[in-house]
Write a protein that holds these residues in place. Structure first.
Motif, mmCIF file in Angstrom:
data_model
loop_
_atom_site.group_PDB
_atom_site.id
_atom_site.type_symbol
_atom_site.label_atom_id
_atom_site.label_comp_id
_atom_site.label_asym_id
_atom_site.label_seq_id
_atom_site.Cartn_x
_atom_site.Cartn_y
_atom_site.Cartn_z
ATOM 1 N N THR A 203 134.340 40.088 85.783
ATOM 2 C CA THR A 203 134.464 38.715 85.123
ATOM 3 C C THR A 203 135.526 38.371 86.015
ATOM 4 O OG1 THR A 203 135.451 40.168 83.186
ATOM 5 C CG2 THR A 203 133.325 39.116 83.263
ATOM 6 N N LEU A 205 139.413 36.505 84.574
ATOM 7 C CA LEU A 205 139.334 35.002 83.177
ATOM 8 C C LEU A 205 141.129 34.587 83.195
ATOM 9 C CD1 LEU A 205 138.088 36.845 79.721
ATOM 10 C CD2 LEU A 205 137.070 34.546 80.662
ATOM 11 N N LYS A 322 134.262 30.901 86.115
ATOM 12 C CA LYS A 322 135.445 29.628 85.154
ATOM 13 C C LYS A 322 135.218 28.845 85.293
ATOM 14 C CE LYS A 322 133.722 32.951 81.715
ATOM 15 N NZ LYS A 322 132.978 32.950 80.374
ATOM 16 N N TYR A 324 138.288 25.303 84.321
ATOM 17 C CA TYR A 324 139.220 25.540 83.213
ATOM 18 C C TYR A 324 139.890 24.235 83.812
ATOM 19 C CZ TYR A 324 139.753 30.797 82.322
ATOM 20 O OH TYR A 324 139.158 31.499 81.936
ATOM 21 N N PRO A 343 138.203 28.380 78.850
ATOM 22 C CA PRO A 343 137.579 28.201 79.620
ATOM 23 C C PRO A 343 135.901 27.947 79.957
ATOM 24 C CG PRO A 343 137.365 30.107 78.460
ATOM 25 C CD PRO A 343 138.560 30.132 78.138
ATOM 26 N N ASP A 345 131.953 27.960 81.255
ATOM 27 C CA ASP A 345 130.521 28.549 81.796
ATOM 28 C C ASP A 345 130.561 27.807 83.462
ATOM 29 O OD1 ASP A 345 131.383 31.182 81.207
ATOM 30 O OD2 ASP A 345 129.840 30.548 79.802
#
Length: 415
Positions: A203, A205, A322, A324, A343, A345
């Motif tokens: 992941t 983030l 992700k 933004y 975030p 997807d």
């Protein structure tokens, strides 16, 4: 896995919701498969070696069969040693037969003279000539027998060579076919292993990326890359950050830091490959956005964050991406209470991956124009695959216009 700065020039439109709408490449699957369980699996290097060995074995089998077929053809040529030996033996038999016939004729003539001799002296002389002729005939007969035997041996050697070569050729067909199948199977297995796999547990983030950034300010935030898998990975972060409008791109500078110092995300720079990243590890990359005071209030920006990876078993593992969205606020605007960007997807079918390649176009309504390839889309990272990473299908819905901007990075040299 080669690290690569991905500096493209097209604008990526900002979105009003966290989710980013990307234009999908039709050649890509709708979803990425998860990597297979590695228990009992060959490593990628072992599979590569197996494929190379199988290819070599097939080449050798083909070469062996060709050599046998060439030998079969050559055995019919007069210049082949065995065929030449037969021809020579045949000529020797003809010569010996002619010599024997001449000797036999001499014996017959000597006997005739002996029968016609009138006195003892003539008879004695004729008898001597007959004895000599019979001795010569016996020698000629021996030569003829030897020539016949030599011819028979030469013919037998040629026949045996033909039979053996033909038998070996027939017996080699099955191994050749088996080698071909092994080559195709290992090549198919290698090609399948090269396909990118989705690694959900890898992941990426952002923390501290505000949804609004004041013009004339610098904002730092952190990207957390977490290996939530059971694999030890080599990770290549893939970050794409830009202001949407072409006129605005020069008003934001993007820098990254991993460890110490800051490096501008510009052509020729790369974010470092991170390795090894063990199961459960978290690695933090600092990002700095500097928006100058000439940036337009309300200018929209977007950040796409993901991590590509590889391990001993898979050369192309893609973590989820992700998105933004953020906006530029007027200089001096009170930033108190500004929320972090949320975030969104990015669907698998829209996620950039190795080997993708699409034309550079910017479409608005029915008009299609080339994307400016000298723009300022700040990108970092490189695919972990053996193939080059070309960005494709990076697009967003422009506010109320339906405009779609497709972004593609031209294929570069392979790793």
């Amino acid at each position: 896995m080669r690290r690569r700065l991905l500096h493209a020039a097209a604008a990526v439109a900002a979105v009003t919701a966290p989710a980013l709408l990307l234009a999908s490449a039709p050649a890509l699957a709708d979803t990425l498969a998860a990597p297979a369980d590695t228990a009992g699996m060959q490593t990628y290097a072992e599979l590569e070696q197996a494929a190379a060995d199988a290819a070599q074995a097939y080449e050798e089998a083909v070469a062996s069969q060709k050599a046998l077929l060439d030998e079969l053809k050559a055995l019919e040529e007069d210049t082949h040693p065995l065929k030449a030996a037969v021809l020579s033996a045949q000529q020797a038999v003809l010569d010996a037969a002619e010599e024997k016939a001449t000797a036999d004729k001499a014996v017959e003539d000597a006997r005739t003279r002996l029968e016609e001799a009138a006195d003892d002296a003539a008879k004695a002389e004729a008898q001597k000539a007959l004895d000599e002729a019979e001795a010569a005939a016996a020698t000629a007969a021996g030569k003829k027998d030897a020539a016949d035997a030599a011819l028979e041996a030469a013919q037998e050697a040629l026949t045996e060579a033909r039979i053996k070569t033909a038998r070996d050729y027939e017996l080699g067909k099955k191994p050749e076919e088996a080698a071909r199948q092994a080559k195709e199977q290992t090549a198919a297995a290698l090609a399948e292993r090269r396909e990118c796999a989705r690694l959900t547990g890898l992941t990426t983030l952002a923390e501290g990326l505000p949804s609004r950034i004041n013009a004339g300010t610098t904002t730092d935030f952190t990207v957390h890359i977490v290996n939530g898998t059971a694999r030890t990975l080599t990770v290549d972060p893939l970050f794409l950050i830009t202001l949407r409008a072409t006129a605005e791109r020069d008003h934001m500078k993007v820098q990254w830091s991993y460890g110490s110092g800051w490096t501008e995300l510009d052509r020729g720079n790369r974010l470092e490959t991170i390795s090894p990243v063990k199961p459960g590890d978290r690695r933090d990359v600092k990002i700095r956005l500097t928006v100058d005071d000439e940036a337009t209030t309300g200018a929209e920006g977007i950040a796409l964050l993901a991590a590509d990876a590889s391990d001993a078993y898979n050369p192309c593992l893609l973590g989820p991406m992700k998105s933004y969205a953020f906006k530029v606020a007027a200089a001096g605007t009170d930033t108190g209470g500004v929320d972090d960007a949320e975030p969104g997807d990015v669907p698998d079918e829209d996620r950039p991956r190795p080997g993708d390649e699409q034309p550079d176009t910017s479409t608005q309504g029915d008009r299609e124009t080339p994307v400016d390839t000298e723009g300022d889309l700040a990108e970092t990272g490189a695919s972990s695959a053996l193939r080059p990473l070309a960005l494709t299908s990076l697009a967003a819905a422009a506010l109320g216009t339906g405009a779609v901007i497709a972004v593609r990075r031209r294929r570069t040299s392979a790793n």
